[in-house]
Enzyme design. Structure first.
Site, PDB file in Angstrom:
ATOM      1  N   GLY A 148       0.820  -1.211   0.000  1.00 28.71           N
ATOM      2  CA  GLY A 148       0.000   0.000   0.000  1.00 28.71           C
ATOM      3  C   GLY A 148       0.852   1.258   0.000  1.00 28.71           C
TER       4      GLY A 148
ATOM      5  CE1 TYR B 269      -8.838   0.938   8.966  1.00 30.07           C
ATOM      6  CE2 TYR B 269      -9.142   1.833  11.176  1.00 30.07           C
ATOM      7  CZ  TYR B 269      -8.415   1.755  10.000  1.00 30.07           C
ATOM      8  OH  TYR B 269      -7.250   2.467   9.867  1.00 30.07           O
TER       9      TYR B 269
END
Ligand SMILES: NC(=O)c1ccc[n+]([C@@H]2O[C@H](COP(=O)([O-])OP(=O)(O)OC[C@H]3O[C@@H](n4cnc5c(N)ncnc54)[C@H](OP(=O)(O)O)[C@@H]3O)[C@@H](O)[C@H]2O)c1
Length: 283
Positions: free
Chosen positions: A49, A190
């Site tokens: 990422g 999350y």
């Protein structure tokens, strides 16, 4: 002409005041970026990422310090632009970490691109939450868990297998990105995942150090990236009321901590998740 200039200055000031009013306040910050020379020279690093936000800031810092850095992500255009920012020590590979069956093959590709084995893995790839507690469905659950945890777990498992076959040439390192959310009660995937990352970091830290592999993590607070769109919309104004310091963190500040963890200056720190959150989790 003088009146026109005065009026335009007044309108400018009013526009700025409106912006600050909308943001709820105005904060700027003095931040130092010490120069460490080539302390990562010869190191090969993979930042998942790394095409934007925190990952890109880490990749840039590591490359500045002499490492060869490979960034990954799903969007090739973004990766290409990011590599331009990183400079001649930057490389990319299109790689969706949630597709765990690709891990072995992509690691081989990575070693070819970097011209040697990866020494440091930064597990940074992550998706933001889109649903909370009562609204969470299976799709949201799988979306978050597959990238933010499953991808990290299996990639680390695969790279550790490779590392264990190598002769000792300095510590190998894993740096995971958790969150301040991993230190407060969690009611949606999350945040739950960020607790898992902490647990995994502690477990792997303890288990792998005997193999000369050091695992630690960083738990950022609210960082000015696309994950916190409000902060990008505020431009240079860093204000937020979400933590005691009343400002957002810059991705470059997380990169400073990542550099410390990547360097040999931190070799006695094992299995820790280091919080960088402007005081958010303090009671
Ligand atoms: N910003 C914050 O306030 C904050 C706070 C605490 C923790 N964090 C954590 O910090 C990490 C980085 O986030 P960020 O804030 O820098 O946001 P970001 O700019 O959106 O970065 C996330 C990166 O992950 C990549 N990515 C997403 N899914 C992927 C997948 N399946 N495979 C490979 N790459 C993938 C994205 O690239 P592609 O879209 O090209 O795949 C993107 O470059 C995340 O783990 C996040 O949870 C952020």
């Amino acid at each position: 002409m003088g009146v026109v200039n005065k009026l335009s200055e007044i309108f400018k000031a009013l526009r700025l005041a409106k912006k600050f009013y909308k943001a709820g306040g105005c904060v700027t910050a003095n931040i130092a970026y010490p120069q460490y020379g080539n302390i990562l020279e010869g190191r090969r690093i993979c930042v998942t990422g790394g095409g934007s936000g925190i990952g890109l800031a880490i990749a840039k810092k590591f490359a500045q310090c002499g490492a060869r850095v490979l960034i990954t992500g799903r969007n090739e255009e973004k990766l290409r632009a990011a590599v331009k920012e990183i400079g001649s020590n930057g490389f990319y590979i299109v790689w969706d970490v949630s597709n765990v069956s690709l891990a072995e093959e992509k690691l081989c590709d990575a070693s070819k691109i970097l011209d040697g084995n990866i020494d440091i893995l930064v597990n940074n790839a992550g998706l933001a939450p889109s649903k909370f507690w009562g609204d969470v469905d299976e799709i949201e659950w799988d979306r978050i868990y597959s990238t933010n945890l499953k991808g990290m777990f299996f990639l680390t498992q695969q790279i550790v297998k490779k590392w264990k076959k190598l002769a000792f040439s300095g510590y190998k390192k894993v740096i995971n990105i958790s969150s301040q959310g991993g230190f407060v009660g969690a009611t949606y995937p999350y945040r739950m995942v960020k607790w898992d990352v902490r647990g995994l970091t502690e477990g792997l830290g303890k288990t792998l150090v005997k193999d000369n592999i050091i695992v630690n993590a960083i738990a950022p607070g609210v960082v000015k990236t696309s994950m916190q769109e409000f902060s990008l919309n505020q431009g240079d104004n860093l204000y937020t009321n979400q933590n005691p310091i009343q400002r957002v963190c810059l991705p470059e500040e997380i990169a400073e901590l990542a550099l410390f963890l990547a360097s040999d200056a931190s070799n006695f720190i094992i299995g820790q998740t280091i919080v960088c959150d402007g005081g958010y989790i303090l009671k």
